[in-house]
Design a protein around this motif. Structure first.
Motif, short mmCIF file in Angstrom:
data_model
loop_
_atom_site.label_atom_id
_atom_site.label_comp_id
_atom_site.label_asym_id
_atom_site.label_seq_id
_atom_site.Cartn_x
_atom_site.Cartn_y
_atom_site.Cartn_z
N ARG A 137 38.59 59.22 -30.09
CA ARG A 137 38.44 57.70 -30.56
C ARG A 137 36.87 57.64 -30.91
NH1 ARG A 137 37.11 53.84 -25.62
NH2 ARG A 137 35.54 53.11 -27.25
N TRP A 138 36.56 56.55 -31.46
CA TRP A 138 35.12 56.23 -31.61
C TRP A 138 34.52 55.54 -30.46
CZ3 TRP A 138 32.78 58.11 -35.73
CH2 TRP A 138 33.76 58.89 -36.80
N TRP A 139 33.14 55.66 -30.59
CA TRP A 139 32.36 55.09 -29.42
C TRP A 139 31.09 54.47 -30.11
CZ3 TRP A 139 33.63 54.63 -24.58
CH2 TRP A 139 34.80 55.85 -24.09
N ILE A 140 30.61 53.20 -29.69
CA ILE A 140 29.48 52.81 -30.18
C ILE A 140 28.31 53.28 -29.31
CG2 ILE A 140 27.94 50.79 -30.61
CD1 ILE A 140 30.48 49.18 -30.93
N VAL A 141 27.37 53.73 -29.94
CA VAL A 141 26.30 54.48 -29.30
C VAL A 141 24.99 53.62 -29.04
CG1 VAL A 141 24.55 56.38 -29.05
CG2 VAL A 141 26.98 56.84 -29.76
N ASN A 142 24.64 52.86 -30.16
CA ASN A 142 23.60 52.04 -30.27
C ASN A 142 23.94 50.97 -31.38
OD1 ASN A 142 21.47 53.11 -28.54
ND2 ASN A 142 21.48 54.68 -30.08
N VAL A 143 23.24 49.73 -31.19
CA VAL A 143 23.53 48.65 -32.20
C VAL A 143 21.95 48.15 -32.23
CG1 VAL A 143 24.14 46.68 -33.07
CG2 VAL A 143 25.65 47.97 -31.54
N LEU A 144 21.23 48.40 -33.23
CA LEU A 144 19.73 47.86 -33.40
C LEU A 144 19.91 46.93 -34.62
CD1 LEU A 144 16.66 48.07 -33.11
CD2 LEU A 144 16.79 50.18 -35.06
N TRP A 145 19.42 45.70 -34.32
CA TRP A 145 19.45 44.79 -35.52
C TRP A 145 18.13 44.08 -35.75
CZ3 TRP A 145 21.56 43.79 -30.75
CH2 TRP A 145 21.02 42.57 -29.96
N ARG A 146 17.84 43.38 -36.91
CA ARG A 146 16.77 42.82 -37.44
C ARG A 146 17.25 41.76 -38.26
NH1 ARG A 146 12.54 40.30 -39.57
NH2 ARG A 146 10.80 41.36 -39.99
N ALA A 147 16.65 40.50 -38.05
CA ALA A 147 17.24 39.16 -38.74
C ALA A 147 16.13 38.98 -39.95
CB ALA A 147 17.21 38.00 -37.62
N GLU A 148 16.55 38.34 -41.14
CA GLU A 148 15.83 37.87 -41.96
C GLU A 148 14.83 36.91 -41.40
OE1 GLU A 148 17.96 37.85 -46.34
OE2 GLU A 148 18.59 36.17 -44.89
N ASP A 149 13.72 36.92 -42.14
CA ASP A 149 12.68 35.53 -42.04
C ASP A 149 11.99 35.40 -43.06
OD1 ASP A 149 10.68 37.60 -42.12
OD2 ASP A 149 10.81 37.81 -39.98
N GLU A 150 10.96 34.70 -43.26
CA GLU A 150 10.02 34.22 -44.18
C GLU A 150 9.44 35.44 -44.95
OE1 GLU A 150 7.81 32.95 -41.00
OE2 GLU A 150 9.63 33.07 -41.19
N HIS A 151 9.21 36.77 -44.05
CA HIS A 151 8.59 37.54 -44.83
C HIS A 151 9.54 38.67 -45.11
CE1 HIS A 151 4.85 35.69 -43.24
NE2 HIS A 151 5.39 35.57 -41.97
#
Length: 199
Positions: A174-188
């Motif tokens: 089966r598949w496993w999630i190891v990491n989720v790393l996120w970054r949102a948009e902003d004005e820059h």
């Protein structure tokens, strides 16, 4: 794990004194390694994952988005979320500080659940995948998943967009999630065109 293995060997030698230390090492160490391997492969939750959630990359990514989404006060299926992640899995967010530096907030699955349960009780949150870029090598997959977040499923415009960088591995079953790393948009920082379409 190393300390546990040595202790197990010492106990086995004391109980079975007629055997040599070498024989005990041969018998005990593989058993200890098998136990360790089973612990790593075991789900983070005692509940088994849904087959459709973990049999494909599409399935596990869809399940991740589905399990965190819902109307205000709608209970989330946290055991389902736990079943998606490897035991050492992490969720991490990159955010800007007022003075312009950036900070990484790292969470275990349990941290994420405890930090977001109160917010989800009073705020609708629906996140869906808008586009995807995937890299694969053997049993590892990196998904660059463009997300859009809304307070209601029917909202015309998301209140936030960004990238979920999702690392996955396959253990042969089966598949496993190891990491989720996120970054949102902003004005820059806005999403470039290449991350607004799947490829």
């Amino acid at each position: 794990m190393k300390r546990w293995t040595l202790a197990a060997v010492a106990i086995a030698i004391a109980v079975g004194g007629i055997y040599s230390a070498k024989a005990q090492m041969t018998a005990v160490v593989p058993a200890a390694l098998a136990t360790a391997a089973a612990a790593v492969a075991a789900p983070a939750s005692k509940d088994q994952a849904r087959a459709a959630d973990v049999e494909s990359v599409d399935g596990i990514v869809a399940a991740l988005y589905d399990v965190i989404s819902g109307a205000a006060g709608q209970p989330r299926d946290w055991d389902r979320m736990r079943s998606l992640f490897a035991p050492e899995g992490r969720l991490m967010a990159v955010g800007a500080r007022p003075e312009g530096s950036y900070v990484l907030r790292s969470m275990s699955v349990e941290d994420y659940i405890s930090r977001n349960s109160k917010a989800f009780a009073t705020m609708g949150f629906f996140e869906r995948e808008e586009a995807r870029t995937t890299e694969t090598f053997g049993q590892i997959v990196h998904v660059f998943s463009t997300y859009a977040s809304r307070h209601a499923a029917g909202d015309a415009k998301p209140f936030q967009r960004g990238i979920n960088s999702i690392q996955l591995y396959h253990d042969g079953k089966r598949w496993w999630i190891v990491n989720v790393l996120w970054r949102a948009e902003d004005e820059h920082l806005t999403l470039p065109e290449r991350y607004l379409r799947s490829h």
